[in-house]
Design a protein around this motif. Structure first.
Motif, short mmCIF file in Angstrom:
data_model
loop_
_atom_site.label_atom_id
_atom_site.label_comp_id
_atom_site.label_asym_id
_atom_site.label_seq_id
_atom_site.Cartn_x
_atom_site.Cartn_y
_atom_site.Cartn_z
N CYS A 17 30.83 0.21 -18.78
CA CYS A 17 29.78 -0.08 -17.81
C CYS A 17 29.47 1.15 -16.96
N GLY B 193 28.03 1.20 -14.22
CA GLY B 193 28.15 0.93 -12.80
C GLY B 193 29.58 0.96 -12.30
N CYS B 194 30.51 0.36 -13.08
CA CYS B 194 31.87 0.19 -12.57
C CYS B 194 32.95 0.65 -13.53
N CYS C 171 27.84 -4.21 -17.16
CA CYS C 171 28.54 -5.50 -17.16
C CYS C 171 27.73 -6.55 -16.40
N CYS D 91 27.19 -5.75 -12.72
CA CYS D 91 26.31 -4.63 -12.37
C CYS D 91 24.87 -4.82 -12.85
ZN LIG Z 1 29.91 -2.97 -14.07
#
Ligand SMILES: [Zn+2]
Length: 227
Positions: free
Chosen positions: A20, A22-23, A31, A34
């Motif tokens: 992911c 984002g994270c 995910c 996100c």
């Molecule tokens: Zn994420």
């Protein structure tokens, strides 16, 4: 992304598990936690002015975007551009289609803002074209790579507001190697698609090239807006 991942991601894109943007969670390029960041502005009314309506640079009729350039959105655009994570084109393009379906007026053909051919050769793909293809599919519109970037331009983020317009002025033109390029935009209402918009100078320069080529009108949407 670790070195090994960077080395092979170009060739084995699909074989590597996605992480992911984002994270960092493994599994998908964005995910479930996100992913909603892409729809940050989905509920906002359309035509939201940048400052005043007159601030939308001519000849664009409309300029919209999906989310601020921050967090997971920023990470996803970075990974699509620099980490070879082409699978991100699917969720990013789908988000553009969702936003445009909600607020867009008109438009009957999608045209991506092109990167310079040399940059595309080095990267192996044009990220805005990938995103635009997905967005057009979801909107039920044709996608035509009608424009080319005639000269390499300095990255807009390195420039001040006034320099940006002159940097891209005249940089775009109709592709000569696409026989249907002109006929695909003549008399059409074009929706330009780009990844990030700041002042809109790049989109305006593309819009001018399309109007010169005979487009009836030009609107634009980007995934993110940077302030
Ligand atoms: Zn994420």
């Amino acid at each position: 992304m670790p070195l090994l991942g960077r080395l092979v991601s170009g060739a084995l894109d699909v074989a590597l598990p996605a992480t992911c943007s984002g994270c960092g969670l493994e599994g998908r390029p964005l995910c479930d936690t996100c992913l909603p960041a892409l729809d940050a502005r989905l509920g906002l009314p359309g035509g939201t002015p940048i400052g005043l309506p007159a601030d939308i640079p001519a000849p664009l009729l409309q300029l919209d975007w999906c989310a601020p350039y921050a967090g997971a959105v920023r990470g996803a655009l970075h990974d699509l551009k620099y980490s070879g994570e082409r699978r991100l084109a699917e969720p990013l393009g789908a988000a553009i289609a969702r936003r445009w379906a909600r607020v867009g007026v008109g438009a009957d053909v999608v045209v991506p803002v092109p990167v310079h051919a040399e940059r595309e050769r080095r990267r192996g793909y044009d990220q805005a074209a990938l995103v635009a293809t997905v967005a057009a599919r979801d909107l039920g519109l044709p996608c035509v790579r009608a424009l080319e970037r005639r000269r390499a331009t300095v990255a807009q983020f390195e420039l001040g507001r006034d320099e940006r317009a002159s940097n891209v002025a005249g940089a775009f033109a109709l592709r000569r190697d696409v026989p249907s390029g002109a006929s695909s935009v003549v008399g059409r209402w074009v929706l330009l698609v780009d990844d990030v918009v700041t002042t809109g100078a790049t989109l305006a320069a593309c819009g001018e090239a399309l109007v010169r080529a005979g487009a009836r009108a030009v609107s634009a949407i980007a995934l993110a807006r940077e302030r």
